[in-house]
Scaffold this active site. Structure first.
Site, PDB file in Angstrom:
ATOM      1  N   LYS A  15     131.069 111.164 112.938  1.00 53.34           N
ATOM      2  CA  LYS A  15     131.662 111.071 114.610  1.00 53.34           C
ATOM      3  C   LYS A  15     132.804 111.751 114.862  1.00 53.34           C
ATOM      4  O   LYS A  15     132.779 112.439 115.735  1.00 53.34           O
ATOM      5  CB  LYS A  15     131.877 109.629 114.745  1.00 53.34           C
ATOM      6  CG  LYS A  15     130.351 108.875 114.343  1.00 53.34           C
ATOM      7  CD  LYS A  15     130.458 107.239 114.326  1.00 53.34           C
ATOM      8  CE  LYS A  15     131.544 106.700 113.409  1.00 53.34           C
ATOM      9  NZ  LYS A  15     130.862 106.679 112.201  1.00 53.34           N
TER      10      LYS A  15
ATOM     11  N   GLY B 290     137.432 105.751 109.255  1.00 52.10           N
ATOM     12  CA  GLY B 290     137.861 107.054 108.944  1.00 52.10           C
ATOM     13  C   GLY B 290     137.359 108.008 109.494  1.00 52.10           C
ATOM     14  O   GLY B 290     136.040 108.368 109.064  1.00 52.10           O
ATOM     15  N   HIS B 291     137.620 108.676 110.530  1.00 53.66           N
ATOM     16  CA  HIS B 291     136.879 109.780 111.258  1.00 53.66           C
ATOM     17  C   HIS B 291     137.878 111.226 110.857  1.00 53.66           C
ATOM     18  O   HIS B 291     138.746 111.557 111.114  1.00 53.66           O
ATOM     19  CB  HIS B 291     137.012 109.711 112.724  1.00 53.66           C
ATOM     20  CG  HIS B 291     136.137 108.418 112.849  1.00 53.66           C
ATOM     21  ND1 HIS B 291     135.906 108.063 114.227  1.00 53.66           N
ATOM     22  CD2 HIS B 291     135.493 107.392 112.625  1.00 53.66           C
ATOM     23  CE1 HIS B 291     135.290 106.933 114.442  1.00 53.66           C
ATOM     24  NE2 HIS B 291     134.949 106.563 113.262  1.00 53.66           N
TER      25      HIS B 291
ATOM     26  N   GLN C 297     131.946 102.940 112.976  1.00 53.77           N
ATOM     27  CA  GLN C 297     130.944 102.472 111.878  1.00 53.77           C
ATOM     28  C   GLN C 297     129.694 103.069 112.451  1.00 53.77           C
ATOM     29  O   GLN C 297     129.499 104.160 112.926  1.00 53.77           O
ATOM     30  CB  GLN C 297     130.960 100.907 111.952  1.00 53.77           C
ATOM     31  CG  GLN C 297     132.140 100.160 111.078  1.00 53.77           C
ATOM     32  CD  GLN C 297     133.518 100.300 111.918  1.00 53.77           C
ATOM     33  OE1 GLN C 297     133.497  99.598 113.019  1.00 53.77           O
ATOM     34  NE2 GLN C 297     134.603 101.011 111.581  1.00 53.77           N
TER      35      GLN C 297
ATOM     36  N   ASP D 191     129.938 106.924 108.849  1.00 54.44           N
ATOM     37  CA  ASP D 191     130.471 108.252 108.265  1.00 54.44           C
ATOM     38  C   ASP D 191     129.404 109.041 108.393  1.00 54.44           C
ATOM     39  O   ASP D 191     129.269 110.248 107.665  1.00 54.44           O
ATOM     40  CB  ASP D 191     130.601 108.204 106.866  1.00 54.44           C
ATOM     41  CG  ASP D 191     131.761 107.048 106.341  1.00 54.44           C
ATOM     42  OD1 ASP D 191     132.489 106.966 107.086  1.00 54.44           O
ATOM     43  OD2 ASP D 191     131.687 106.288 105.285  1.00 54.44           O
TER      44      ASP D 191
END
Ligand code: GDP
Ligand code: IMO
Ligand code: MG
Length: 423
Positions: free
Chosen positions: A16, A40-41, A224, A13
């Site tokens: 990215k 979750g990007h 990650q 988080d």
């Protein structure tokens, strides 16, 4: 051409998604190489926020191709929902998104196994996102998995049945109450597989190596972060893939000598979601303030993220393991308004002062040693040029660059695409 890598250096988080979106204009291909829907990007532009899970963060740029590499694990159900989310933005993903035949498939029973495993661990749980990541990688390394390429075979449903039956027997073994209706889950799964099969499946290592030969620029997008790496993270509180630079080689089929820049991305402070040690974690109002201003809630599970000061011992370790050549510092804007800031430069470890990340960083072994620096008051969110940055922030950056021995090339001052300062 070569391949550049973009990797999270902390516990995920870091931002990215935002930076991949910013950099995509310079790349012909964006490729994901590990992880899956545990990621979750978040991308923000034109006043809209998008959260991507398995799809590379280059997808909003019409000129670039997006590849899901062999190292990724794909849940067809989550993936198809993600595709549907793109429909309203007119993204022609059937043209610009392609999937490796060697990527592994997350089955509904992998998700159930994840839940059973976590429930059986009680207080010692990993804090998994429960997306079936661990069980799917276990089947991959155990040589039992189903791959995307299998979905093209006539007998793949037989293979599916025997693996799902085995999983059900394993769920019983855990001896925890997991409620589920497999018929319902399978209905949704088989429909999603049908939709997924409308995309192009490729031998992605061939595709990428041909692209390299043809001079196409490639950016590999990590998921990650380094401290969640299966080998180098805070094991067992990690994810089940190699999130570090080497993972990009195995997860895409590109040789190490084809890698050029390694962009390491970190928050100006530290966050972690899920269980596991976190030496610089704050349990006071300062941590609560970071969480509030930084809006620190997981993009996948909505869980509050734990917050703390920047940990240079851990960051140096990540820079080293990944061979980072350029740094990007995110969320500097969140630290505006703190009188002083702390930076952890060493650990007190079993009575000794150490500068490297030891085997065990559980709180009973490790106490952070901090350097205190002056904070800044200015609101950074409207700034667009490096020359506008306040002196105290420049001093903070200089300190980090000296310690890490790598230049900080981007300073991010807000979630939007435009809130990005190049140095
Ligand atoms: P990722 O998983 O590394 O892509 O990061 P996430 O999307 O899970 O979490 C990063 C969060 O911070 C998202 O909500 C972003 O919109 C937000 N974000 C990214 N960069 C910045 C920044 O510089 N400042 C602020 N305030 N928010 C940012
Ligand atoms: P992105 O790509 C932050 C964490 C989970 C849990 C551990 C194992 O958005 O940075 P898993 O579901 O993989 O079995 O969970 O890893 N985790 C993440 N934390 N960002 C992520 O991805 C994460 N993916 C997994 O919270 O502690
Ligand atoms: Mg995330």
């Amino acid at each position: 051409m070569a391949v550049d890598l973009l990797l999270g250096l902390q516990w995920g988080d870091e931002g990215k998604g935002k930076i991949v979106d910013v950099l995509t204009k310079d790349y012909g291909i964006i490729a994901r190489f590990q992880g899956g829907p545990n990621a979750g990007h978040t991308l923000e532009f034109d006043g809209i926020k998008h959260v991507l899970r398995t799809i590379p963060s280059g997808i909003f740029h019409k000129e670039s191709m997006n590849i899901i590499g062999n190292g990724v694990v794909i849940d067809p159900v989550v993936f198809v929902k993600e595709l549907e989310g793109l429909d309203k933005f007119g993204i022609d993903y059937k043209k610009t998104l392609i999937v490796s035949r060697k990527a592994h498939v997350i089955l509904p029973t992998h998700r159930l196994l994840d839940a059973a495993s976590e429930a059986s661990k009680g207080k010692a749980k990993i804090g998994s996102t429960l997306k079936g990541i661990g069980p799917t990688y276990m089947d991959k390394t155990g040589r039992n998995g189903i791959r995307i390429g299998d979905l093209e075979l006539a007998n793949w449903e037989e293979k599916y049945r025997s693996l799902a039956d085995k999983h059900e027997a394993m769920i019983k073994f855990y001896d925890v109450a997991i409620e589920y209706d497999l018929n319902e889950l399978e209905k949704e799964f088989f429909e999603a597989v049908k939709a997924l099969k409308e995309l192009t499946f490729i031998d992605s290592e061939e595709y990428l190596n041909t692209a390299i030969k043809n001079g196409t620029t490639i950016l590999a997008e990590g998921a990650q972060g380094s401290l969640l790496d299966i080998d180098f993270g805070t094991y067992p509180f990690v994810t089940s893939s190699n999130t570090t630079a080497a993972g990009a080689c195995t997860g895409l089929g590109i040789a190490p000598n084809k890698v050029k820049e390694v962009y390491g991305i970190f928050k100006a402070y530290t966050t972690r979601v899920g269980s596991g040690p976190f030496p610089t974690e704050l349990f006071d109002e300062t941590g609560a303030k970071m969480a509030k201003i930084g809006n620190e809630f997981g993009a996948v599970t909505g869980r509050p993220r734990r917050c703390g000061w920047l940990d240079l011992v851990a960051l140096k370790y990540a820079v080293q393991v990944n061979g980072v050549t350029q740094l990007m510092m995110m969320k500097g804007d969140v630290l505006s308004g703190f009188d002083t800031l702390k930076i952890c430069t060493q650990y007190k470890y079993k009575g000794e002062t150490i500068s490297h990340l030891p085997y065990n960083i559980e709180p009973e072994n490790v106490t952070p040693i901090y350097t205190e620096v002056k904070g800044w008051k200015e609101d950074l969110t409207g700034m667009t040029e490096a020359s506008q940055l306040p002196k105290a922030l420049n001093d903070y950056i200089d300190f980090l660059e000296k310690e890490l021995e790598v230049p900080i090339k981007i300073v991010s001052v807000g979630p939007d695409r435009t809130q990005t300062i190049h140095r």
